[in-house]
Motif scaffolding. Structure first.
Motif, PDB file in Angstrom:
ATOM      1  N   ALA A 178       0.827  -1.203   0.000  1.00  0.00           N
ATOM      2  CA  ALA A 178       0.000   0.000   0.000  1.00  0.00           C
ATOM      3  C   ALA A 178       0.865   1.259   0.000  1.00  0.00           C
ATOM      4  O   ALA A 178       0.550   2.241  -0.691  1.00  0.00           O
ATOM      5  N   ALA A 179       1.958   1.233   0.776  1.00  0.00           N
ATOM      6  CA  ALA A 179       2.845   2.401   0.846  1.00  0.00           C
ATOM      7  C   ALA A 179       3.545   2.641  -0.485  1.00  0.00           C
ATOM      8  O   ALA A 179       3.681   3.788  -0.928  1.00  0.00           O
ATOM      9  N   LEU A 180       3.987   1.579  -1.125  1.00  0.00           N
ATOM     10  CA  LEU A 180       4.648   1.718  -2.421  1.00  0.00           C
ATOM     11  C   LEU A 180       3.683   2.239  -3.472  1.00  0.00           C
ATOM     12  O   LEU A 180       4.027   3.097  -4.289  1.00  0.00           O
ATOM     13  N   GLN A 181       2.459   1.730  -3.429  1.00  0.00           N
ATOM     14  CA  GLN A 181       1.453   2.190  -4.386  1.00  0.00           C
ATOM     15  C   GLN A 181       1.110   3.651  -4.143  1.00  0.00           C
ATOM     16  O   GLN A 181       1.008   4.446  -5.088  1.00  0.00           O
ATOM     17  N   ALA A 182       0.942   4.017  -2.876  1.00  0.00           N
ATOM     18  CA  ALA A 182       0.609   5.399  -2.534  1.00  0.00           C
ATOM     19  C   ALA A 182       1.722   6.354  -2.943  1.00  0.00           C
ATOM     20  O   ALA A 182       1.459   7.507  -3.313  1.00  0.00           O
ATOM     21  N   TYR A 183       2.958   5.872  -2.906  1.00  0.00           N
ATOM     22  CA  TYR A 183       4.092   6.730  -3.259  1.00  0.00           C
ATOM     23  C   TYR A 183       4.195   6.934  -4.769  1.00  0.00           C
ATOM     24  O   TYR A 183       4.851   7.865  -5.225  1.00  0.00           O
ATOM     25  N   GLY A 184       3.548   6.035  -5.525  1.00  0.00           N
ATOM     26  CA  GLY A 184       3.514   6.239  -6.970  1.00  0.00           C
ATOM     27  C   GLY A 184       4.224   5.200  -7.807  1.00  0.00           C
ATOM     28  O   GLY A 184       4.476   5.436  -8.996  1.00  0.00           O
ATOM     29  N   ALA A 185       4.557   4.050  -7.223  1.00  0.00           N
ATOM     30  CA  ALA A 185       5.152   2.982  -8.031  1.00  0.00           C
ATOM     31  C   ALA A 185       4.203   2.605  -9.166  1.00  0.00           C
ATOM     32  O   ALA A 185       2.992   2.520  -8.964  1.00  0.00           O
ATOM     33  N   ASP A 186       4.754   2.384 -10.341  1.00  0.00           N
ATOM     34  CA  ASP A 186       3.914   2.032 -11.495  1.00  0.00           C
ATOM     35  C   ASP A 186       3.309   0.643 -11.350  1.00  0.00           C
ATOM     36  O   ASP A 186       2.185   0.394 -11.787  1.00  0.00           O
ATOM     37  N   VAL A 187       4.087  -0.258 -10.765  1.00  0.00           N
ATOM     38  CA  VAL A 187       3.667  -1.640 -10.551  1.00  0.00           C
ATOM     39  C   VAL A 187       4.081  -2.007  -9.141  1.00  0.00           C
ATOM     40  O   VAL A 187       5.171  -1.636  -8.692  1.00  0.00           O
ATOM     41  N   VAL A 188       3.249  -2.748  -8.426  1.00  0.00           N
ATOM     42  CA  VAL A 188       3.604  -3.229  -7.085  1.00  0.00           C
ATOM     43  C   VAL A 188       3.369  -4.728  -7.026  1.00  0.00           C
ATOM     44  O   VAL A 188       2.280  -5.212  -7.352  1.00  0.00           O
ATOM     45  N   LEU A 189       4.420  -5.449  -6.642  1.00  0.00           N
ATOM     46  CA  LEU A 189       4.351  -6.900  -6.505  1.00  0.00           C
ATOM     47  C   LEU A 189       4.592  -7.270  -5.042  1.00  0.00           C
ATOM     48  O   LEU A 189       5.336  -6.580  -4.338  1.00  0.00           O
ATOM     49  N   ALA A 190       3.998  -8.364  -4.615  1.00  0.00           N
ATOM     50  CA  ALA A 190       4.213  -8.809  -3.239  1.00  0.00           C
ATOM     51  C   ALA A 190       5.676  -9.162  -3.009  1.00  0.00           C
ATOM     52  O   ALA A 190       6.242  -8.885  -1.944  1.00  0.00           O
ATOM     53  N   ASP A 191       6.282  -9.780  -3.999  1.00  0.00           N
ATOM     54  CA  ASP A 191       7.689 -10.185  -3.917  1.00  0.00           C
ATOM     55  C   ASP A 191       8.149 -10.572  -5.317  1.00  0.00           C
ATOM     56  O   ASP A 191       7.385 -10.490  -6.278  1.00  0.00           O
ATOM     57  N   LEU A 192       9.388 -11.018  -5.424  1.00  0.00           N
ATOM     58  CA  LEU A 192       9.921 -11.375  -6.745  1.00  0.00           C
ATOM     59  C   LEU A 192       9.356 -12.687  -7.283  1.00  0.00           C
ATOM     60  O   LEU A 192       9.537 -12.993  -8.465  1.00  0.00           O
ATOM     61  N   LEU A 193       8.677 -13.448  -6.457  1.00  0.00           N
ATOM     62  CA  LEU A 193       8.021 -14.652  -6.971  1.00  0.00           C
ATOM     63  C   LEU A 193       6.964 -14.284  -8.009  1.00  0.00           C
ATOM     64  O   LEU A 193       6.654 -15.081  -8.904  1.00  0.00           O
ATOM     65  N   ALA A 194       6.430 -13.081  -7.897  1.00  0.00           N
ATOM     66  CA  ALA A 194       5.415 -12.623  -8.846  1.00  0.00           C
ATOM     67  C   ALA A 194       6.022 -11.966 -10.085  1.00  0.00           C
ATOM     68  O   ALA A 194       5.301 -11.654 -11.042  1.00  0.00           O
ATOM     69  N   PHE A 195       7.332 -11.773 -10.074  1.00  0.00           N
ATOM     70  CA  PHE A 195       7.968 -11.030 -11.163  1.00  0.00           C
ATOM     71  C   PHE A 195       7.900 -11.737 -12.517  1.00  0.00           C
ATOM     72  O   PHE A 195       7.604 -11.075 -13.534  1.00  0.00           O
ATOM     73  N   PRO A 196       8.171 -13.041 -12.622  1.00  0.00           N
ATOM     74  CA  PRO A 196       8.123 -13.671 -13.950  1.00  0.00           C
ATOM     75  C   PRO A 196       6.776 -13.512 -14.645  1.00  0.00           C
ATOM     76  O   PRO A 196       6.721 -13.241 -15.851  1.00  0.00           O
ATOM     77  N   GLY A 197       5.687 -13.666 -13.892  1.00  0.00           N
ATOM     78  CA  GLY A 197       4.366 -13.503 -14.481  1.00  0.00           C
ATOM     79  C   GLY A 197       4.137 -12.081 -14.962  1.00  0.00           C
ATOM     80  O   GLY A 197       3.586 -11.857 -16.047  1.00  0.00           O
ATOM     81  N   TRP A 198       4.572 -11.115 -14.137  1.00  0.00           N
ATOM     82  CA  TRP A 198       4.434  -9.718 -14.561  1.00  0.00           C
ATOM     83  C   TRP A 198       5.274  -9.450 -15.804  1.00  0.00           C
ATOM     84  O   TRP A 198       4.811  -8.816 -16.747  1.00  0.00           O
TER      85      TRP A 198
END
Length: 205
Positions: A178-198
């Motif tokens: 939530a903090a990363l999204q509020a700060y303006g990150a274009d994409v927010v992932l829970a962790d790098l396990l989600a990175f390949p799919g993204w």
């Protein structure tokens, strides 16, 4: 993005590398040597900024250069062997390379220890740039035409913006999703396990 070579930048501490245990161990030794109490739990809870920023919580300004030098003397022998890859880090790097991309690490950690950490973890990284924090990282990202920058800190969002790169936040450090999204990150992932799919979806877009 699907039809051209691309570069993805990654932060190091708490993005690719879990350095908390090793950093705490170095600060424990520094505390014992100097007789100054250091709350290592507090230290590892705010990883990201340059070492000197953290040392300023514990030592007078005049002592910080000497403490930083001693910390770096200790780091290779104590912290590096205690470092482990963050969940999904190895595959995230491999996926970029498998898709024909290049991988760079841009970190506030000094150049020598950044290279040592990447080498110790066996990550096939093309470029390592150390001693940059926040928007300062933008220079390196621009120099290597990074398409995206992945990091766990709000300062990594600043880095991506400064470098003209897509900001990919991972909620594995001091800031939650939530903090990363509020700060303006274009994409927010829970962790790098989600990175390949993204990455696969982004490349196909």
């Amino acid at each position: 993005m699907a039809d051209q070579a691309f570069t993805v930048g990654f932060d190091l501490d708490l993005t690719l590398a879990d350095t908390r245990r090793g950093i705490a161990a170095v600060f424990t030794v520094l505390s014992a040597e100097t007789g100054v109490f250091i709350d290592t739990a507090a230290v590892v809870a705010r990883l990201g900024p340059p070492l000197e920023t953290e040392l300023a919580y514990w030592y007078p300004a005049a002592e910080i250069p000497a403490m930083a030098a001693r910390y770096r003397e200790l780091y290779a022998g104590i912290a590096v062997p205690e470092t482990v890859a963050m969940p999904g880090a190895v595959r995230a790097v491999d996926e970029v390379r498998a898709a024909g991309g290049r991988v760079m690490v841009v970190t506030a950690k000094n150049q020598r220890d950044a290279e040592r950490t990447v080498r110790f973890l066996g990550l096939p990284v093309d470029v390592v740039v150390g001693a940059l924090f926040g928007a300062e990282k933008g220079r390196a990202l621009r120099d290597h035409a990074a398409a995206a920058y992945v990091g766990d800190h709000t300062a990594d969002v600043d880095a991506a913006r400064a470098g003209g790169a897509l900001s990919v936040g991972v909620a594995t450090g001091p800031y939650d999703a939530a903090a990363l999204q509020a700060y303006g990150a274009d994409v927010v992932l829970a962790d790098l396990l989600a990175f390949p799919g993204w990455l696969a979806g982004h490349r196909a877009a």
